[in-house]
Design a protein around this motif. Structure first.
Motif, short mmCIF file in Angstrom:
data_model
loop_
_atom_site.label_atom_id
_atom_site.label_comp_id
_atom_site.label_asym_id
_atom_site.label_seq_id
_atom_site.Cartn_x
_atom_site.Cartn_y
_atom_site.Cartn_z
N THR A 1 -0.87 4.70 -3.84
CA THR A 1 -2.01 4.17 -4.60
C THR A 1 -2.24 4.94 -5.89
N ASP B 1 -6.68 -0.88 -11.86
CA ASP B 1 -6.05 0.07 -12.75
C ASP B 1 -7.14 0.68 -13.60
N GLN C 1 -7.63 -1.43 -5.78
CA GLN C 1 -6.43 -1.51 -6.60
C GLN C 1 -6.73 -1.91 -8.04
N GLU D 1 -1.66 3.53 -9.43
CA GLU D 1 -2.58 2.54 -10.00
C GLU D 1 -3.63 3.18 -10.90
N TYR D 2 -3.67 4.51 -10.96
CA TYR D 2 -4.74 5.21 -11.67
C TYR D 2 -4.19 6.24 -12.65
#
Length: 254
Positions: A214, A62, A60, A217-218
């Motif tokens: 998820t 970033d 997790q 987060e990117y």
């Protein structure tokens, strides 16, 4: 050194730096890379780390996804598998018999294939992983040509882009390495992958994006689409406190 001692060492290293390679860990712990890979598999299964191609990173984080930290497809397939199954089951309802369907090389679209294989559809893809999963089943399949990349298990070069122009897809099903709700963008880790996805979008009557939570987060090296370029975006859940675009479909497990 016991396995748990090695695993604690790995967690301590990732507490001091965002990522580390298996080779570096093997040297520091005086053990084989295969031993380290087993430890990383255990830690990834517990959610204590996130494996990537050649090593591990903090979970997790970033970060910007690129060719330097992108995980191999085999690793990504097992990550968040339950959420991907729920998303894929809902997205499958968008496909009709007789459709010409494009499946891209992301891990989440591959979860549609068991259901898609029983439909009267024609599948076009640059994903060798998709082709192998459809082998021997009912769907008619076209594999796009071009340079094969073993990490993504897909073809991806100018030949791939050129062959896309010969098709007019009824529906295209995409994945992404990351999305940004603030800017309304979908990202991939490499420009060439983004170029393939953009060309498919241009040749599609309908397009849908499949992402698990998820992906919020990117971001990634390359923006390949705006989120409102997709007719629908299927996701298992969305971040708290952020406005959600109208084309988002939240898929809940029954």
């Amino acid at each position: 050194m016991l396995a748990r001692e090695r695993q604690l060492y790995i967690l301590q290293k990732l507490g001091m730096q965002p990522a580390i390679t298996a080779s570096q860990l093997a040297d520091e712990l005086n053990c084989s890379r295969s031993t380290i890979q087993r430890d990383l598999t255990v830690l990834d299964g517990r959610g204590e780390i996130q494996r990537h191609f050649g090593g591990a990173m903090r979970p997790q984080v970033d970060t910007i996804m690129s060719s330097l930290n992108e995980s191999a497809l085999d690793i990504k397939m097992d990550r968040n598998a339950a959420a991907k199954r729920v998303i894929a089951a809902r997205a499958l309802e968008e496909v009709s018999d007789g459709d010409l369907v494009f499946i891209d090389s992301g891990s989440t679209p591959l979860y549609l294939l068991p259901g898609l294989a029983e439909r009267r559809v024609i599948v076009v893809t640059n994903s060798f992983a998709a082709v192998t999963r459809l082998a021997g089943l009912h769907a008619e399949v076209y594999l796009l040509g071009g340079r094969y990349d073993h990490r993504y298990q897909a073809t991806m070069d100018a030949i791939t882009v050129r062959e896309i122009q010969d098709f007019r897809f009824d529906i295209a099903i995409f994945g992404a390495n990351g999305v940004d709700l603030t800017f309304g963008e979908a990202y991939v880790s490499e420009y060439q992958i983004g170029e393939i996805k953009r060309n498919v979008l241009d040749r599609s009557k309908k397009s849908i994006l499949l992402i698990d939570d998820t992906k919020f987060e990117y971001t990634g090296v390359c923006r390949y689409a705006m989120l409102d370029d997709f007719d629908k975006v299927f996701v298992n859940k969305t971040p708290d406190g952020q406005p959600i675009p109208e084309n988002f479909v939240v898929c809940k497990e029954d």
